[in-house]
Design a protein around this motif. Structure first.
Motif, mmCIF file in Angstrom:
data_model
loop_
_atom_site.group_PDB
_atom_site.id
_atom_site.type_symbol
_atom_site.label_atom_id
_atom_site.label_comp_id
_atom_site.label_asym_id
_atom_site.label_seq_id
_atom_site.Cartn_x
_atom_site.Cartn_y
_atom_site.Cartn_z
ATOM 1 N N ALA A 71 0.835 -1.203 0.000
ATOM 2 C CA ALA A 71 0.000 0.000 0.000
ATOM 3 C C ALA A 71 0.871 1.255 0.000
ATOM 4 C CB ALA A 71 -0.932 -0.012 1.207
ATOM 5 N N LYS A 72 1.916 1.261 0.841
ATOM 6 C CA LYS A 72 2.840 2.398 0.860
ATOM 7 C C LYS A 72 3.477 2.591 -0.512
ATOM 8 C CE LYS A 72 5.720 2.973 4.267
ATOM 9 N NZ LYS A 72 6.724 2.715 5.325
ATOM 10 N N ARG A 128 -6.746 -4.769 11.158
ATOM 11 C CA ARG A 128 -5.873 -4.954 9.977
ATOM 12 C C ARG A 128 -6.660 -5.530 8.806
ATOM 13 N NH1 ARG A 128 -1.195 -7.497 13.515
ATOM 14 N NH2 ARG A 128 0.125 -5.678 13.817
ATOM 15 N N ALA A 129 -7.518 -6.488 9.083
ATOM 16 C CA ALA A 129 -8.334 -7.080 8.008
ATOM 17 C C ALA A 129 -9.256 -6.019 7.410
ATOM 18 C CB ALA A 129 -9.138 -8.262 8.554
ATOM 19 N N GLU A 130 -9.840 -5.198 8.246
ATOM 20 C CA GLU A 130 -10.696 -4.115 7.749
ATOM 21 C C GLU A 130 -9.884 -3.117 6.930
ATOM 22 O OE1 GLU A 130 -13.945 -1.679 6.909
ATOM 23 O OE2 GLU A 130 -13.793 -3.790 7.467
ATOM 24 N N MET A 131 -8.666 -2.836 7.380
ATOM 25 C CA MET A 131 -7.792 -1.921 6.647
ATOM 26 C C MET A 131 -7.497 -2.480 5.256
ATOM 27 S SD MET A 131 -6.496 1.081 7.222
ATOM 28 C CE MET A 131 -6.417 1.240 8.990
ATOM 29 N N THR A 147 -6.607 9.473 -0.028
ATOM 30 C CA THR A 147 -7.269 8.904 1.146
ATOM 31 C C THR A 147 -6.584 7.608 1.567
ATOM 32 O OG1 THR A 147 -9.357 9.913 0.459
ATOM 33 C CG2 THR A 147 -9.487 8.160 2.103
ATOM 34 N N ALA A 148 -6.136 6.831 0.578
ATOM 35 C CA ALA A 148 -5.397 5.604 0.895
ATOM 36 C C ALA A 148 -4.151 5.933 1.707
ATOM 37 C CB ALA A 148 -5.036 4.849 -0.375
ATOM 38 N N GLY A 149 -3.487 7.031 1.379
ATOM 39 C CA GLY A 149 -2.303 7.444 2.129
ATOM 40 C C GLY A 149 -2.620 7.705 3.594
ATOM 41 N N GLU A 150 -3.778 8.297 3.864
ATOM 42 C CA GLU A 150 -4.200 8.519 5.252
ATOM 43 C C GLU A 150 -4.402 7.179 5.962
ATOM 44 O OE1 GLU A 150 -7.702 10.942 5.026
ATOM 45 O OE2 GLU A 150 -6.670 12.501 3.867
ATOM 46 N N MET A 156 0.077 1.908 9.790
ATOM 47 C CA MET A 156 1.413 1.915 10.397
ATOM 48 C C MET A 156 1.288 1.943 11.922
ATOM 49 S SD MET A 156 3.300 4.425 7.660
ATOM 50 C CE MET A 156 4.810 4.563 8.602
ATOM 51 N N PHE A 157 0.321 2.712 12.440
ATOM 52 C CA PHE A 157 0.076 2.693 13.881
ATOM 53 C C PHE A 157 -0.328 1.289 14.317
ATOM 54 C CE2 PHE A 157 -2.994 2.399 17.258
ATOM 55 C CZ PHE A 157 -2.281 2.922 18.326
#
Length: 172
Positions: A71-72, A128-131, A147-150, A156-157
């Protein structure tokens, strides 16, 4: 061998949802083609290029295999500056959730309760699964990298908190 990015290096479609078996197979093919042993009798320059390609293939595989790193990579290579060192802004709802998780961790630690640690671990795995679901929608369906970056910063948290939780568990 030419590749503009890791997805093209492995012949994969540029998207967040990825077929891990296809990635594994593609990485094995690329790694076999550039493996340093195949260049044992080559010139020093050819050996150096093969080593560079092998390192690139390994780094690409590592980044695409891990959903957060993938994703990053997609966000950053799509022009989004994640500002991971300086931007800690997150939605108020996620900040409240962080506070809840911190309180749950404090309570579990104080009570030395394996059940409380397990419950919190389950919540983090579910988050994490929801993310993953959210990022698949934002990146692959909507193409909304900003928005994906947010969400990547939130994930990361989650990863950092998950590692802290694992260290704190009395049964580990």
């Amino acid at each position: 061998m030419a590749a503009d990015d890791y997805f093209s290096l492995f012949g994969l479609r540029r998207q967040f949802a990825i077929d891990r078996d296809a990635l594994e197979s593609a990485w094995r093919l690329v790694a076999a083609r550039v493996h340093p042993d195949r260049f044992a009798t080559a010139s020093a320059a050819e050996k150096r290029v093969a080593m560079q390609w092998a390192a690139r293939a390994n780094d690409g595989y590592r980044q695409l295999r891990d959903p957060l790193l993938r994703a990053k990579y997609l966000c950053e290579s799509g022009g989004i500056d994640l500002q991971t060192e300086t931007n800690t802004a997150m939605s108020p709802a996620f900040l409240m959730q962080q506070m809840e998780w911190r309180e749950m961790l404090d309570d579990a630690r104080d009570a030395k309760s394996a059940d409380a640690f397990t419950a919190l671990d389950t919540e983090i795995r579910d988050a994490r699964a929801e993310m993953t679901r959210v990022l698949t929608d934002l990146i692959d369906v909507r193409g909304d990298l900003a928005t994906a970056g947010e969400k990547v910063r939130e994930w990361m948290f989650l990863d950092t908190f998950g590692r802290e939780l694992a260290r704190e568990r009395p049964d580990h």
